[in-house]
Every structure is written in C-alpha cells, then in structure tokens.
Motif scaffolding. Structure first.
Motif, PDB file in Angstrom:
ATOM      1  N   PRO A 359      14.362 -47.476 -10.616  1.00 38.31           N
ATOM      2  CA  PRO A 359      13.935 -47.068  -9.274  1.00 38.31           C
ATOM      3  C   PRO A 359      13.375 -45.651  -9.287  1.00 38.31           C
ATOM      4  O   PRO A 359      13.814 -44.803 -10.067  1.00 38.31           O
ATOM      5  CB  PRO A 359      15.229 -47.144  -8.461  1.00 38.31           C
ATOM      6  N   GLY A 360      12.400 -45.403  -8.426  1.00 43.43           N
ATOM      7  CA  GLY A 360      11.836 -44.062  -8.302  1.00 43.43           C
ATOM      8  C   GLY A 360      12.586 -43.241  -7.271  1.00 43.43           C
ATOM      9  O   GLY A 360      13.530 -43.707  -6.624  1.00 43.43           O
ATOM     10  N   LYS A 361      12.174 -41.986  -7.097  1.00 46.94           N
ATOM     11  CA  LYS A 361      12.864 -41.084  -6.181  1.00 46.94           C
ATOM     12  C   LYS A 361      12.761 -41.561  -4.736  1.00 46.94           C
ATOM     13  O   LYS A 361      13.696 -41.371  -3.956  1.00 46.94           O
ATOM     14  CB  LYS A 361      12.279 -39.676  -6.301  1.00 46.94           C
ATOM     15  N   PHE A 362      11.637 -42.174  -4.383  1.00 46.86           N
ATOM     16  CA  PHE A 362      11.523 -42.684  -3.014  1.00 46.86           C
ATOM     17  C   PHE A 362      12.578 -43.740  -2.743  1.00 46.86           C
ATOM     18  O   PHE A 362      13.184 -43.769  -1.678  1.00 46.86           O
ATOM     19  CB  PHE A 362      10.121 -43.266  -2.781  1.00 46.86           C
ATOM     20  N   GLU A 363      12.801 -44.631  -3.716  1.00 48.10           N
ATOM     21  CA  GLU A 363      13.808 -45.676  -3.536  1.00 48.10           C
ATOM     22  C   GLU A 363      15.211 -45.079  -3.496  1.00 48.10           C
ATOM     23  O   GLU A 363      16.049 -45.498  -2.690  1.00 48.10           O
ATOM     24  CB  GLU A 363      13.712 -46.694  -4.666  1.00 48.10           C
ATOM     25  N   LEU A 364      15.473 -44.119  -4.370  1.00 46.39           N
ATOM     26  CA  LEU A 364      16.794 -43.500  -4.412  1.00 46.39           C
ATOM     27  C   LEU A 364      17.111 -42.757  -3.122  1.00 46.39           C
ATOM     28  O   LEU A 364      18.270 -42.637  -2.731  1.00 46.39           O
ATOM     29  CB  LEU A 364      16.895 -42.540  -5.602  1.00 46.39           C
ATOM     30  N   ALA A 365      16.066 -42.260  -2.467  1.00 46.52           N
ATOM     31  CA  ALA A 365      16.269 -41.479  -1.233  1.00 46.52           C
ATOM     32  C   ALA A 365      16.318 -42.351   0.012  1.00 46.52           C
ATOM     33  O   ALA A 365      16.320 -41.829   1.123  1.00 46.52           O
ATOM     34  CB  ALA A 365      15.156 -40.444  -1.092  1.00 46.52           C
ATOM     35  N   GLU A 366      16.361 -43.663  -0.158  1.00 42.57           N
ATOM     36  CA  GLU A 366      16.358 -44.588   0.982  1.00 42.57           C
ATOM     37  C   GLU A 366      17.397 -44.189   2.031  1.00 42.57           C
ATOM     38  O   GLU A 366      18.584 -44.006   1.731  1.00 42.57           O
ATOM     39  CB  GLU A 366      16.632 -46.019   0.494  1.00 42.57           C
ATOM     40  N   GLY A 367      16.937 -44.043   3.265  1.00 39.37           N
ATOM     41  CA  GLY A 367      17.834 -43.662   4.358  1.00 39.37           C
ATOM     42  C   GLY A 367      18.175 -42.189   4.387  1.00 39.37           C
ATOM     43  O   GLY A 367      18.932 -41.747   5.257  1.00 39.37           O
ATOM     44  N   GLY A 368      17.618 -41.420   3.449  1.00 36.28           N
ATOM     45  CA  GLY A 368      17.942 -40.003   3.368  1.00 36.28           C
ATOM     46  C   GLY A 368      16.713 -39.117   3.371  1.00 36.28           C
ATOM     47  O   GLY A 368      15.740 -39.380   4.085  1.00 36.28           O
TER      48      GLY A 368
END
Length: 578
Positions: A359-368
């Motif tokens: 997963p990329g950073k956009f996915e990891l930051a989901e909801g944040g």
C-alpha cells in the motif's frame, strides 16, 4: 470410566443381533458390574447392577474367556450367593478388551436345558463367535474414542482459527467449501445468512481461480475492501493425495491502520505542545484550530526549522479524524521510488516488487492526514498524478487495474517560494492553486524572540532528562546573545545550540563560554530590526506605565508574557529609566 455406556445403543444392537443369530440370551456387563445390554428373558433388567458376578469378575481380571457349564460345580461358583439356585445353566463370558484393558464382558447364556444342549453341540465355534463379537464391541469403543479425539481436535482447530484476524476459507479441488472461520463470516457479512456455507461459496468461490501472478491484491466486496491471498496446498495421504485451495483475506482498512502505526508519534501532538508567548504565533494557532476540522488542503509555509511538521500534527489531532497521521518527505526519497511510496503497487508491477504488493501513503492515511513535507522538491511528472488524486480523491496503484476512493486530508509544507518555482516551470501552477487553499505562514524564531526564554526552559529540562545534567537557567548575557542572534536554522538550530551548550557547560548556569562558535560572529544588536523593535516597544510601555513592579506587571499583561519575562527582557535589552 464405563466406556460401554458411551456406545450403549450400539452395544444393545449387537447383543440383539447375537441373540437372534445363536438363539439364546445375551447380556453385556461393564467393569462396574452394571448390565449395559440384555435380551429376551433378562431384557427388563438392563441398567441394573448385578448382585453376583464372580464369573464376569474373573473374566475381567484375567482377560480371558470363561465357560461355566452346570452351575454350582465350577470353582468360581463356590463363593457365589446364588450358587445353589443359579438359573444360569450355561454361560460363555468373553472379556471386552480395548488396547489390552478390560472394559466389560459379553456373555451368551442358556436359561433352559434345550438351549444349553444346543450351545454344547457347537461350543467351540460359538465361543470363537462370542470372542469376535467382544472384539467388535472393543473396536466400536476405539472408533468412538477416535471420533471424539477428532471432534476435540477439530474444535480446538476451529477455536484457534476463529481467533485469527484473517478470514480463511478452504476449497476442495472441485471448488466446494470445506472449511471457514468466523472471521471469514464476519468480513463477508454473512452472520445472518440462512446457509453460511452457500453464502461463502457465492461470495468467495470465484477467488479460487486466481493465481499468485494474476490476482488483484485488493478486491472489493460490497462496501468493504479486502486484501486477498490465494494459495494452493497439496495434501498427501497413505492412500491418496488431494489438492486444496486456501483463500485468506483481511480487512484492508485494518491492515492499513496497523501498517501505519509505526509512523505515528508516540503520543498525540496538540497545539499546547507549540510553546509560544508571541501574539503572532498565538493568532496562527487560533486560526489553525478554526480550520482544523475542515477537509480542505492546508499549505504550511515558512523557513526550515520553524516547526511545520509539529504544526501539521497538531492540526491533525485537532481535526478529530480517526485515521493516522502519515508523513512523507518529498525530498528524502529517491525519485525512482517516490511514485510507489505515494501510490503503492500491485504484485508484479516491477522487478523486485513484493508478491502481495504494497500500500502507498495515501492508502495508509485512509481516514486521517497525509503530510507532504518539502512539497517544492516533488518531481514535475509526479505533480500531475498528485493533482489528479487531489481532484478525484481516487488512487490507482502502480501496475493496478482499478482505482479506489480515499478519504485523506492533505497538509503540505514547504520552505521554498512556490510562486517563483511556478514562474521557473518547476512547479505546476494548477497544483499550486490546489494545495494553496489554506496557507499558513509560520514565523521564524528571530520574529518571536520573546519565546526564547520559554523555549530555553523547555530544552534545558529536555536535555536534563536525556543526559542527567542539570542546568537551572541561562545567564543574562546568554539570553541577550540569543535574542540578538538571527537564527537561520530557527527552532531546530536553537535546540542544537542548547544541546551543545548543555554538554559543554560545567556549572548550573549556562554561560557565554558554552555557546558554539557561530555566536562569536553574531551580528550586533543594531543590525537586528526585530530586536530593536521589541526593545523600543518595551521601553515605551515602561515609560508609559512606570518602571516599578506595577508598571512591569501592566507591560507583561499587554505583551501577553509573565512578569519574570519582563524582568529578563529589561536586563537582556539593557533598559534603564531616563
């Protein structure tokens, strides 16, 4: 334990079959002398405890078949309480042995002379038959033990698999569901399905045809995204081998949240962690609190070392967003890896890519919140992809075949002049307008010199905890030197200066001799406009309100600082009443 009671139904059925086959009565006695099965004349006594039973006891103890013909004459009858009026005219009693241990006795009985004579005529064959039937009962008990053991093992396995935070479904070679765990039921939303196995077959059955090369790393079922893995397992047995397909999947949102934990600060950063007495900084903090709960993009601008990431983390905390804070430094990652770090990649996207993708950073930051530090260093080709994500709020992995929505708040930061980069063609103008929705300009330390005593107290305590070296305060001349210094590295440089000085200082008061060499070349007070402005502002207030304690107190209230700070500034600015 009376194991015969565990297969009581089978025991009675076997006894009835024997009685029908040989034409005489049959009874089965367990090791506690309870009649577990009975036929014919004595069937009504089933379940009763025998008051006699020396013959059966002997068969159990000696693990051998006993034949008693003409009761009262056998040596075992001598101590029996019914020896003189025994109605057992002939008995063949075979022990039931399970792994060598006696659990009961199978007996064929004659209660009348005619039946006894029939038994005597075929004694040898009938004895062998009774022993075989006793072995059959023993085999039934062993089968029961094995089934119970398998049931227990299956229950234990099911209990373990149900604790796994991953959905597991096993399919046979012909595609039928063999087993599944509770997590699979929950992730597929089948808890209330009338036929769970059929529901799982319908929801996950099409995954079994996906191999490790072609399957997508992330699949969508309804409103839920799942991280999928498919594995073929060969199971070899003594007689045959079988191929199973194991499908495992996890809640993708939960995976991203777990993966992002390593990037989250040990404790939340709030606006109270930003130490300042400066009116301008306090105004910025109040403004940031006001816009924190919005989803609009924030651009933090300011010189290097002014605390942009600290400010970004405080905005994230104040926003109340449930997802993580994910920082990425656009200037610290090699350009060849930057795109995969931002957007992630699927299996086989490039040589060396992980089989399961990433997963990329956009996915990891989901909801944040995704914090893009040093935005001005981003390569121009990547800027167009970032612009599309910001406009569409959808991300597509490298090598991926589908895009998916993301709920991410963007906070960007730069110490460069983006307007000049736009003019030079190094930064896209459309991206600039997209990220510059809410600009916040952080003040350099030289424009907030009243914060130096506050920051010094914080860092002196910090390094005391880190090094165990106690420095109580700054000498007046040190504070004056720090307030006149330009601080090109801002708070980052200030922290390093304090760390250096604490290491060097030998007393409990930090002196000029402990400051690093750049202070030997510090500009004169007159060359620092901010210093002169603050000095003149304080002089005017003291002239207006008085140089005594009451006047200093009023000046402190107007400037929003403590009385102790006013006294320090009077010394640092070398102010005296005319």
């Amino acid at each position: 334990m009376a194991e015969l009671s565990l297969i009581s139904q089978e025991v009675q059925q076997i006894a009835e079959a024997i009685s029908l086959a040989v034409g005489c009565d049959v009874e089965v006695i367990d090791d506690a002398r309870t009649r577990m099965a009975a036929t014919g004349t004595i069937k009504h006594t089933q379940g009763q405890k025998l008051s006699h039973g020396h013959v059966y006891q002997y068969a159990l103890q000696n693990k051998q078949t006993v034949i008693v013909d003409y009761p009262g004459r056998h040596f075992l009858c001598s101590s029996c309480i019914i020896a003189k009026e025994c109605y057992y005219l002939l008995t063949i009693a075979a022990p039931i042995l399970v792994d060598g241990s006696p659990v009961g006795v199978l007996a064929v009985i004659a209660f009348d002379t005619e039946t006894a004579n029939q038994i005597r005529q075929k004694m040898v064959n009938l004895t062998d038959f009774v022993e075989r039937m006793a072995s059959l009962m023993a085999a039934k008990i062993k089968e029961y033990r094995l089934l119970k053991s398998l049931d227990l093992a299956m229950a234990e396995l099911t209990g373990i698999l149900n604790k796994v935070e991953k959905g597991l479904v096993a399919f046979s070679a012909d595609g039928n569901v063999l087993h599944f765990n509770k997590t699979a039921v929950d992730l597929l939303g089948l808890g209330n399905h009338p036929d769970i196995a059929r529901g799982i077959q319908a929801a996950a059955g099409h995954f079994i045809g996906m191999d490790s090369q072609s399957r997508p790393s992330v699949v969508t079922l309804g409103l839920k995204s799942l991280l999928l893995d498919v594995e073929t397992i060969a199971i070899s047995g003594d007689a045959q081998s079988e191929t199973l397909t194991l499908v495992s999947f996890r809640d993708y949102a939960a995976v991203k949240k777990t993966a992002s934990c390593m990037t989250i600060a040990a404790r939340p950063i709030t606006f109270t962690d930003i130490l300042t007495q400066n009116a301008g900084m306090q105004k910025l903090i109040n403004f940031a609190k006001k816009i924190a709960k919005s989803s609009s993009t924030v651009l933090l601008r300011g010189e290097s070392g002014t605390g942009k990431e600290l400010f970004a983390r405080a905005i994230h905390y104040e926003s109340g967003r449930s997802g993580p804070f994910i920082p990425i430094n656009c200037g610290a990652i090699p350009e060849t890896l930057l795109e995969s770090e931002f957007f992630g990649y699927d299996s086989g996207a490039f040589t060396g890519a992980r089989r399961e993708g990433k997963p990329g950073k956009f996915e990891l930051a989901e909801g944040g919140t995704l914090f893009l530090d040093e935005l001005g260093t981003m390569p121009i080709h990547l800027q167009s992809k970032l612009l599309r994500v910001l406009e569409e709020r959808r991300v597509e992995r490298l090598g991926g075949k589908q895009s998916f929505a993301v709920d991410v708040r963007i906070v960007a930061a730069t110490n460069e002049n983006l307007e000049e980069l736009v003019q030079a063609g190094r930064f896209r103008e459309d991206l600039f307008f997209r990220v510059n929705v809410i600009p916040i300009y952080l003040l350099p330390l030289r424009e907030r010199v009243e914060d130096i005593p506050l920051l010094a107290a914080y860092y002196l305590n910090h390094y005391f905890e880190k090094m165990g070296k106690k420095i109580d305060r700054l000498a007046v001349e040190v504070e004056e030197a720090m307030m006149t210094y330009e601080w090109p590295g801002n708070i980052r440089e200030f922290a390093n200066v304090l760390e250096y000085a604490v290491n060097v200082e030998e007393s409990s008061v930090l002196t000029l001799n402990s400051l690093p060499s750049q202070f030997d070349k510090a500009p004169a007070k007159a060359s620092n406009p901010q210093y002169q402005t603050k000095r003149q502002e304080l002089r005017n207030l003291l002239h207006e309100h008085g140089w005594g304690k009451a006047g200093k107190q009023q000046a402190a209230e107007i400037l929003g600082v403590s009385l102790a700070t006013i006294y320090r500034w009077v010394n640092a600015f070398n102010l005296k009443p005319k």
